[in-house]
Design a protein around this motif. Structure first.
Motif, short mmCIF file in Angstrom:
data_model
loop_
_atom_site.label_atom_id
_atom_site.label_comp_id
_atom_site.label_asym_id
_atom_site.label_seq_id
_atom_site.Cartn_x
_atom_site.Cartn_y
_atom_site.Cartn_z
N THR A 1 0.57 -1.32 0.07
CA THR A 1 0.15 0.38 0.71
C THR A 1 1.05 1.24 -0.29
OG1 THR A 1 -1.53 -1.10 1.35
CG2 THR A 1 -1.86 1.38 1.20
N LEU A 2 0.27 2.16 -0.80
CA LEU A 2 1.19 3.40 -1.00
C LEU A 2 0.74 4.44 -0.85
CD1 LEU A 2 3.20 2.78 -4.58
CD2 LEU A 2 4.11 2.20 -2.10
N ILE A 3 0.81 5.29 -0.05
CA ILE A 3 -0.09 6.23 0.33
C ILE A 3 0.51 7.62 -0.43
CG2 ILE A 3 -0.07 7.91 2.65
CD1 ILE A 3 -1.04 5.29 2.83
N ASP A 4 -0.40 8.63 -0.66
CA ASP A 4 0.31 9.65 -1.42
C ASP A 4 -0.68 10.40 -0.76
OD1 ASP A 4 1.25 11.12 -3.79
OD2 ASP A 4 -0.32 10.16 -5.23
N ASN A 5 -1.01 11.42 -0.01
CA ASN A 5 -1.18 13.31 0.40
C ASN A 5 -0.94 14.38 -0.08
OD1 ASN A 5 -2.45 11.16 2.19
ND2 ASN A 5 -1.81 11.41 3.41
N HIS A 6 -2.09 15.31 -0.54
CA HIS A 6 -1.59 16.69 -1.23
C HIS A 6 -2.06 17.63 -0.39
CE1 HIS A 6 1.41 15.03 -4.04
NE2 HIS A 6 0.70 13.50 -4.00
N ARG A 7 -1.68 18.54 -0.27
CA ARG A 7 -2.43 19.82 0.11
C ARG A 7 -2.23 20.53 -0.58
NH1 ARG A 7 -2.05 24.97 2.56
NH2 ARG A 7 -2.97 25.63 3.76
N LEU A 8 -3.78 21.29 -1.90
CA LEU A 8 -3.83 22.25 -2.57
C LEU A 8 -4.67 23.20 -2.08
CD1 LEU A 8 -5.05 19.31 -5.53
CD2 LEU A 8 -2.47 20.15 -5.36
N THR A 9 -4.32 24.62 -2.80
CA THR A 9 -4.93 25.71 -3.00
C THR A 9 -5.09 26.43 -3.83
OG1 THR A 9 -3.10 26.84 -1.99
CG2 THR A 9 -3.76 25.92 -0.37
N GLY A 10 -6.12 27.24 -4.29
CA GLY A 10 -6.67 28.02 -4.82
C GLY A 10 -7.11 29.62 -4.04
N PHE A 11 -6.77 30.60 -4.84
CA PHE A 11 -7.42 31.60 -4.44
C PHE A 11 -8.03 32.82 -6.03
CE2 PHE A 11 -7.28 36.47 -4.91
CZ PHE A 11 -8.61 36.45 -3.55
N PHE A 12 -9.24 32.98 -5.63
CA PHE A 12 -9.75 32.81 -6.82
C PHE A 12 -10.49 34.56 -6.63
CE2 PHE A 12 -10.91 28.70 -7.31
CZ PHE A 12 -10.12 27.79 -7.77
N GLY A 13 -9.76 35.14 -6.95
CA GLY A 13 -10.51 37.30 -7.00
C GLY A 13 -10.94 37.79 -8.03
N GLY A 14 -11.79 38.35 -8.67
CA GLY A 14 -12.62 38.98 -9.44
C GLY A 14 -13.03 39.83 -9.29
N GLY A 15 -12.96 41.24 -10.32
CA GLY A 15 -14.28 42.42 -10.06
C GLY A 15 -14.26 42.80 -11.59
N TYR A 16 -15.38 43.67 -11.69
CA TYR A 16 -15.74 44.73 -12.81
C TYR A 16 -16.46 45.78 -12.40
CZ TYR A 16 -20.16 43.22 -11.02
OH TYR A 16 -21.24 43.11 -10.03
N LEU A 17 -16.67 46.19 -13.37
CA LEU A 17 -17.34 47.10 -14.03
C LEU A 17 -17.72 47.50 -15.85
CD1 LEU A 17 -17.70 50.57 -12.25
CD2 LEU A 17 -15.73 51.31 -13.83
N GLN A 18 -19.03 48.08 -15.38
CA GLN A 18 -19.40 47.81 -16.13
C GLN A 18 -21.12 49.21 -16.95
OE1 GLN A 18 -21.55 44.25 -17.08
NE2 GLN A 18 -22.79 44.30 -15.68
N ASP A 19 -21.03 49.74 -17.68
CA ASP A 19 -22.29 50.67 -17.72
C ASP A 19 -23.11 50.69 -18.71
OD1 ASP A 19 -23.83 53.04 -18.16
OD2 ASP A 19 -22.49 53.62 -19.72
N GLU A 20 -24.87 50.11 -18.91
CA GLU A 20 -25.52 49.85 -19.09
C GLU A 20 -26.03 51.23 -19.73
OE1 GLU A 20 -30.03 48.94 -19.00
OE2 GLU A 20 -29.42 48.63 -17.20
N TRP A 21 -26.01 51.57 -21.32
CA TRP A 21 -26.42 52.91 -22.29
C TRP A 21 -27.22 52.82 -23.04
CZ3 TRP A 21 -22.42 54.87 -26.50
CH2 TRP A 21 -23.04 56.46 -27.10
N LYS A 22 -28.27 53.83 -22.95
CA LYS A 22 -29.89 53.39 -23.60
C LYS A 22 -29.24 54.72 -24.44
CE LYS A 22 -34.49 52.52 -23.52
NZ LYS A 22 -34.28 51.07 -24.49
#
Length: 758
Positions: free
Chosen positions: A429-450
């Motif tokens: 039996t082989l042991i294969d343990n891992h720790r993965l991390t992730g940061f998701f960052g997002g920003g937005y700006l938009q204009d609705e122009w009629k």
């Protein structure tokens, strides 16, 4: 700690510092707006639907006693919808009443509700997998406009249609507020404005199905609440790998809970709480009488003398199991006053999956038995706001931030093998343990122009960052959508979106490839490129036309060109997905949809054509065999979830006799031309995903009778017949990229329910 991990942690600290400053600034503005609220005067809140003109909704005062409770709730709901409109995108709506007109109604799995939308192809039930417009999963789920953090197994089975007031599938060229998961947005609005009431139901039928459920909802003073809970037992938790009516070893037990609580602070603001919990156990179904597995050289059986395995083992007796659990909570503050609408949410999630092999049988047939467990923990913040600058301009902006960590632990039983791939010793039996991390960052700006009476332009951009233990990328993504309404009944739209789609870290393999060298689990390919974020250009154009007051038709076309096209699949015996990239990808298609409602009659039909292709596996190459890897390096192939033609249709009629009796009958159908499977050239060369499993269809019918017993009590009885023709059809053949087992669709089933509202 290595240099990359140290830099990763430093970056994360900087991101969160910036986040805190932005959040405090945004929150301060919201509190300032609240403090400036006066008892006198009125304001206009803009509610904008895709392709429609801006409509004003008046709000008077800040004293909650001035407006009725339901009126305040309804006005705040309208204001909330104006923060994140789907301007220029394609949106398909399912209301609670329409869900009742589909197969199994509110008792259907949530993914089956989404399947009744245009361009959605069905896949494995174990993860609730669906494919929208030729994409891999890549769906984001929102409840009351708040993004739900991802889980390991997705939301296709975790959510319950019972708490849905309305649900939209939004796809196409998405506005800037939608990031990360961009194949489609499942936008759910929960039941609200309920009188104090509840419903209990008992549902059951074929495949040993037994499903009791309860829901409660109502208002009390400034509080509004809703709760839904259910338990589900059946013998068809995962698709049957054989064409038989009843699967072998396929029992599942599932528990689900959803709660919603809202408190009105005043006429312009409220705070809401949402929480959900689900816990499921699945047996992995068996195919009986499989031959014993052989070693890599194809000659020596895994039950060689000294292996410790029995001389004979029937695959019907395999006992593989998978446990899944998901929990999340969201706290949201909403403010709506004058020209300003905004909300900010804090969210958290825990998700886990544990695959348990048959310790003897998996070694007997595969030479490998992997006990694999993944646990994901995430927390984040979402803030969105809109402000009407002028009569013709509404500015919107916001940010989404999510921090995740995944613990991937694997204990794999293998045999040592010699240079000829022949086993030469007892298992280890082989042991294969891992720790993965992730940061998701997002920003937005938009204009609705009629800018003209018939023209609306929604334009803006996103800035997204993905910083993980295996990858670090960012992108600025412009978005633009044009809407043209030459008449009230006709709407044209065209759009372009630049997308940045990070891989879900819960699907990224943490396997140490070299650890298994010299064992029965050694990969023939040793390359393990890092999984990357997908970057794509997406174009969409369409038209919708109202037919009088009762009907509507639409036509929409799309094209996507991608770099590092993301995909995922099942490799080995576990039911846990692994992500990988194609260096190049392209997806294109067209959808047609129509609906008609008149009196008690309702009908809809959707038809879609799609092609999805990729070239050159550029990450996690060890998942594939060398021959296929070499072929795909220089050839475009269809993605495994590519289905050329998909169609759904339904019709329902409701008779009402006064306020006391109502009878509803329905019929609906699902058609698919078939997902992909491998094919072979006349010279014997294997072409990955070169063929398809063939077309299939399933027709469902049902009847429902409701009787009003008294003012606050209604009795409802329902009968559903699924796959009335008892068609035998394959969803998967067991071959193809990332396909580890055959899967057949559900056979003929009879289901009934009795519910009582009080």
């Amino acid at each position: 700690m290595n240099t990359f991990e140290e830099q990763n942690m430093q970056n994360r600290g900087v991101y969160w510092a910036v986040i805190s400053l932005v959040a405090m600034s945004w929150g301060g503005r919201a509190l300032g707006q609240m403090n400036q609220a006066g008892a006198a005067g009125s304001a206009t809140n803009n509610v904008v639907a895709a392709g429609s003109a801006t409509n004003g909704v008046a709000a008077t005062g800040t004293n909650v006693t001035q407006l009725g409770q339901i009126t305040v709730i309804g006005r705040l709901n309208q204001a909330r919808s104006s923060i994140l409109p789907d301007l220029g995108a394609t949106a398909y709506t399912h209301t609670a009443d329409q869900i009742e007109m589909q197969a199994q109604g509110e008792d259907a799995p949530f993914n089956q509700v989404i399947l009744r939308s245009p361009g959605v192809a069905e896949d494995s039930a174990v993860n609730g997998d669906l494919h929208v417009r030729g994409e891999h999963a890549n769906l984001q789920y929102r409840i009351n406009d708040v993004l739900l953090p991802e889980g390991i197994t997705g939301f296709g089975l975790e959510l319950d249609p019972r708490f849905v007031q309305s649900m939209q599938l939004i796809d196409g060229s998405l506005p800037a507020e939608y990031g990360f998961r961009t194949a489609g947005v499942v936008d759910i609005q929960t039941k609200t404005g309920l009188e104090n009431s509840g419903t209990v139901e008992m549902y059951g039928g074929s495949f040993d199905t037994f499903r009791p459920s309860v829901e409660l909802g109502g208002t009390s003073g400034k509080w509004e609440y809703f709760f839904n809970g259910s338990y589900d037992h059946n013998d068809l938790g995962i698709e049957n790998p054989t064409p038989s009516h009843d699967a072998l070893h396929d029992t599942t037990d599932q528990e689900k809970m959803f709660g919603y609580l809202s408190y009105i602070i005043d006429d312009t603001s409220r705070v809401t709480f949402m929480s959900s919990a689900s816990y499921s156990n699945f047996e992995v179904p068996n195919t009986p009488n499989l031959p014993a597995g052989t070693s890599g050289d194809g000659t020596t059986p895994w039950n060689f003398p000294g292996s410790g395995l029995p001389a004979n083992f029937n695959s019907a007796d395999l006992n593989e199991q998978q446990r899944e659990q998901n929990y999340y909570g969201v706290v949201t503050y909403q403010k709506s006053e004058g020209d300003f609408n905004g909300q900010v949410s804090l969210l958290g999630r825990a998700s886990g999956v544990h695959f348990r092999p048959d310790a003897i049988g998996d070694l007997y047939f595969n030479g490998v038995a992997s006990d694999e467990e993944k646990d994901l923990y995430s927390g984040g913040l979402q803030a969105d706001a809109s402000y009407q600058l002028t009569e013709n301009n509404t500015v919107r902006g916001g940010l989404q931030l999510l921090d995740e960590v995944v613990f991937a632990d694997t204990a794999t039983a293998v045999f040592p093998v010699d240079g000829n791939e022949t086993p030469d010793g007892p298992q280890e039996t082989l042991i294969d343990n891992h720790r993965l991390t992730g940061f998701f960052g997002g920003g937005y700006l938009q204009d609705e122009w009629k800018f003209l009476k018939q023209f609306t332009l929604n334009y803006g951009a996103r800035f997204d960052v993905f910083d993980s233990s295996f990858d670090n990328e960012w992108q600025i993504s412009p978005r633009v959508n044009l809407i043209y309404q030459p008449a009230d009944a006709t709407t044209f739209h065209a759009g372009y979106s630049r997308y940045f789609t990070p891989p879900p870290i819960e699907d990224v393999s943490g396997t140490d490839v070299a650890l298994f060298n010299g064992t029965s689990n050694q990969s023939a390919v040793q390359t393990d490129g890092s999984v990357k974020a997908e970057r794509s250009n997406y174009f969409d154009v369409g038209v919708s036309q109202k037919l009088g007051s009762d009907g509507q038709v639409g036509l929409d076309g799309y094209y996507k060109q991608a770099h590092n096209q993301l995909d995922d699949g099942l490799f080995g015996q576990t039911l846990i997905l692994s992500a990988f990239n194609y260096l190049h990808g392209r997806v294109y298609g067209v959808e047609a949809t129509g609906s008609y409602t008149h009196g008690g009659f309702n009908a809809y039909a959707n038809l879609a054509y799609s092609e999805a292709e990729g070239e050159d596996w550029s990450s996690a190459q060890f998942l594939f065999n060398p021959t296929d890897l070499a072929y795909v390096q220089n050839h475009w192939i269809y993605l495994d979830h590519d289905q050329r033609v998909t169609g759904t249709a339904g019709v329902a009629y409701t008779w009402k006799e006064g306020d006391h009796y109502a009878t509803r009958v329905y019929a609906d159908a699902v058609y698919g031309s078939g997902l992909r499977t491998d094919s072979t050239t006349p010279t014997g060369e294997n072409i990955p995903n070169g063929g398809s499993v063939g077309g299939y269809s399933s027709i469902n019918v049902g009847v429902e009778q409701s009787i009003k017993l008294c003012k606050h009590s209604t009795l409802k009885a329902r009968l559903d017949v699924v796959n009335v023709g008892d068609n035998i059809y394959e969803l998967r053949s067991g071959t193809g990229v990332g396909v580890n087992a055959a899967q057949f669709g559900e056979r003929l089933g009879f289901f009934g329910s009795v519910s009582c509202t009080f």
